[in-house]
Scaffold this motif. Structure first.
Motif, PDB file in Angstrom:
ATOM      1  N   SER A 130      65.252  27.723  -0.154  1.00  0.00           N
ATOM      2  CA  SER A 130      64.893  26.523   0.586  1.00  0.00           C
ATOM      3  C   SER A 130      66.075  26.138   1.475  1.00  0.00           C
ATOM      4  O   SER A 130      66.576  26.978   2.217  1.00  0.00           O
ATOM      5  N   GLY A 235      63.446  38.386   3.788  1.00  0.00           N
ATOM      6  CA  GLY A 235      62.835  39.134   2.698  1.00  0.00           C
ATOM      7  C   GLY A 235      63.664  40.333   2.283  1.00  0.00           C
ATOM      8  O   GLY A 235      63.857  40.589   1.084  1.00  0.00           O
ATOM      9  N   THR A 255      60.938  35.328 -10.177  1.00  0.00           N
ATOM     10  CA  THR A 255      60.029  34.413  -9.492  1.00  0.00           C
ATOM     11  C   THR A 255      60.762  33.797  -8.309  1.00  0.00           C
ATOM     12  O   THR A 255      61.952  33.510  -8.383  1.00  0.00           O
ATOM     13  N   VAL A 256      60.042  33.610  -7.204  1.00  0.00           N
ATOM     14  CA  VAL A 256      60.630  33.084  -5.976  1.00  0.00           C
ATOM     15  C   VAL A 256      59.839  31.856  -5.539  1.00  0.00           C
ATOM     16  O   VAL A 256      58.631  31.941  -5.288  1.00  0.00           O
ATOM     17  N   GLY A 257      60.518  30.713  -5.482  1.00  0.00           N
ATOM     18  CA  GLY A 257      59.899  29.483  -5.007  1.00  0.00           C
ATOM     19  C   GLY A 257      60.695  28.895  -3.864  1.00  0.00           C
ATOM     20  O   GLY A 257      61.645  29.483  -3.358  1.00  0.00           O
ATOM     21  N   SER A 261      59.100  30.599   0.474  1.00  0.00           N
ATOM     22  CA  SER A 261      58.164  31.414  -0.301  1.00  0.00           C
ATOM     23  C   SER A 261      56.723  31.189   0.132  1.00  0.00           C
ATOM     24  O   SER A 261      55.845  32.007  -0.162  1.00  0.00           O
ATOM     25  N   GLN A 262      56.476  30.101   0.844  1.00  0.00           N
ATOM     26  CA  GLN A 262      55.124  29.823   1.325  1.00  0.00           C
ATOM     27  C   GLN A 262      54.681  30.772   2.430  1.00  0.00           C
ATOM     28  O   GLN A 262      53.516  30.776   2.831  1.00  0.00           O
ATOM     29  N   LEU A 267      57.146  37.436   3.996  1.00  0.00           N
ATOM     30  CA  LEU A 267      58.386  37.419   3.235  1.00  0.00           C
ATOM     31  C   LEU A 267      58.356  38.449   2.104  1.00  0.00           C
ATOM     32  O   LEU A 267      59.280  39.245   1.940  1.00  0.00           O
ATOM     33  N   PHE A 268      57.277  38.447   1.325  1.00  0.00           N
ATOM     34  CA  PHE A 268      57.237  39.263   0.121  1.00  0.00           C
ATOM     35  C   PHE A 268      57.049  40.754   0.418  1.00  0.00           C
ATOM     36  O   PHE A 268      57.488  41.598  -0.365  1.00  0.00           O
ATOM     37  N   PRO A 291      55.514  35.064  -6.690  1.00  0.00           N
ATOM     38  CA  PRO A 291      55.740  33.708  -6.197  1.00  0.00           C
ATOM     39  C   PRO A 291      55.776  32.726  -7.362  1.00  0.00           C
ATOM     40  O   PRO A 291      55.052  32.885  -8.353  1.00  0.00           O
TER      41      PRO A 291
END
Length: 319
Positions: A130, A235, A255-257, A261-262, A267-268, A291
């Protein structure tokens, strides 16, 4: 009920969390900008006042750095608090109740392990990408604190050692310098990004078209070529860092928040590509990246888990 508090540079949130991790209610206020220490404290106490009855404890997530477990906080994005004794102040405000405080990124990781995408994993890294990049490590089913409470600080794994951007820590090429939202949007703007490809047209998009990570993520999903390149840059950097962390800690899940990540596949996809290029040892190839599942509630749920989950996330060194 646990009073859970999440203190960040743009907002403060508080809520009541039940023993099963359910968030019963919550409140939010904007974090006063350029405020002194006591103004910030007054804002926080005003936020929690309506929730301060019938409590069994107080759990707090706050930006760092901090002295842990003492709970003296010096958040980089809250300059009014430098060495502020937040845990001691809350202990005095709620006499007789246990008060536990940890880094906000650690709380997000704890939440995902306890009630989110990381349930059932004994060895995982929970990341937030973030305004900054942070994380928390769960090893052998327990939170790994390290000597100062900063274990899992993946944002300062170096991913671009030659010619990488300068980081706020003073180094060069840290993951945070490459992938944090403000840095990535600045990179995109320098490369010709014009925010607004994904403008929803429903009145929610500010007329001034604020440049934020979530806008960049939305534009990437909509196919804006520069936004797509920016997400690819982030990414791949995250994938390299995750590969390094996996080799070091023998992880089975990450886990990616956070806001970036939205972006989803923009990104992924590159993250997975870079991870598979660099995670070459047999044991590392089993790691999965997902995610984060809990969204905006994660910080409060993780703060409450410091008390509700026994000693899984709060060892004797943090008593």
């Amino acid at each position: 009920m646990i009073l859970a508090i999440d203190v960040g540079g743009t907002k403060m949130a508080a809520g009541l969390v039940a023993r099963d991790g359910t968030l019963a209610c919550s409140r939010r206020v904007a974090t006063p900008q350029d405020a002194d220490a006591e103004t910030l404290w007054k804002t926080l106490t005003g936020l929690v006042a309506p929730l301060a009855r019938g409590l069994d404890g107080v759990g707090v997530g706050c930006g760092g750095p901090m002295a842990w477990p003492e709970g003296e906080v010096s958040p980089l994005n809250i300059p009014g608090w430098r060495g502020f004794p937040l845990r001691a102040r809350l202990t005095a405000r709620f006499p007789g109740l246990p008060v536990r405080l940890h880094n906000d990124a650690v709380c997000l990781a704890v939440a995902e392990h306890w009630r989110g995408a990381g349930q059932g994993s004994d060895d995982m890294l929970g990341m937030v990408v973030s305004t900054g990049v942070g994380g928390g490590l769960i090893l052998n089913g327990r939170l790994a604190n390290g000597g100062t409470g900063n274990a899992g600080h993946i944002g300062h794994v170096v991913v671009e050692p030659e010619g990488g951007p300068r980081c706020g820590c003073g180094g060069h090429g840290c993951l945070e310098a490459v992938a944090r939202g403000p840095g990535l949007t600045a990179w995109a703007l320098r490369n010709g990004w014009e925010p607004g490809t994904a403008k929803p047209g429903d009145g929610t998009y500010p007329e001034e078209r604020q440049v934020m990570a979530r806008v960049l993520a939305a534009d990437a999903r909509a196919g804006d070529p520069v936004a797509v390149l920016a997400m690819r840059r982030a990414g791949r950097a995250i994938g390299v860092a995750v590969a390094s962390a996996t080799h070091l800690c023998d992880l089975d899940l990450v886990t990616v928040g956070g806001g970036l990540s939205q972006a989803g596949e923009p990104l992924f996809g590159p993250l997975e590509e870079a991870l598979r290029e660099h995670a070459r040892m047999g044991f590392a190839r089993r790691v999965k990246v997902l995610p984060a599942a809990l969204g905006q509630e994660a910080g409060l749920i993780g703060a409450a888990a410091l008390l509700l989950a026994g000693d899984t996330y709060w060892g004797t060194s943090g008593a």
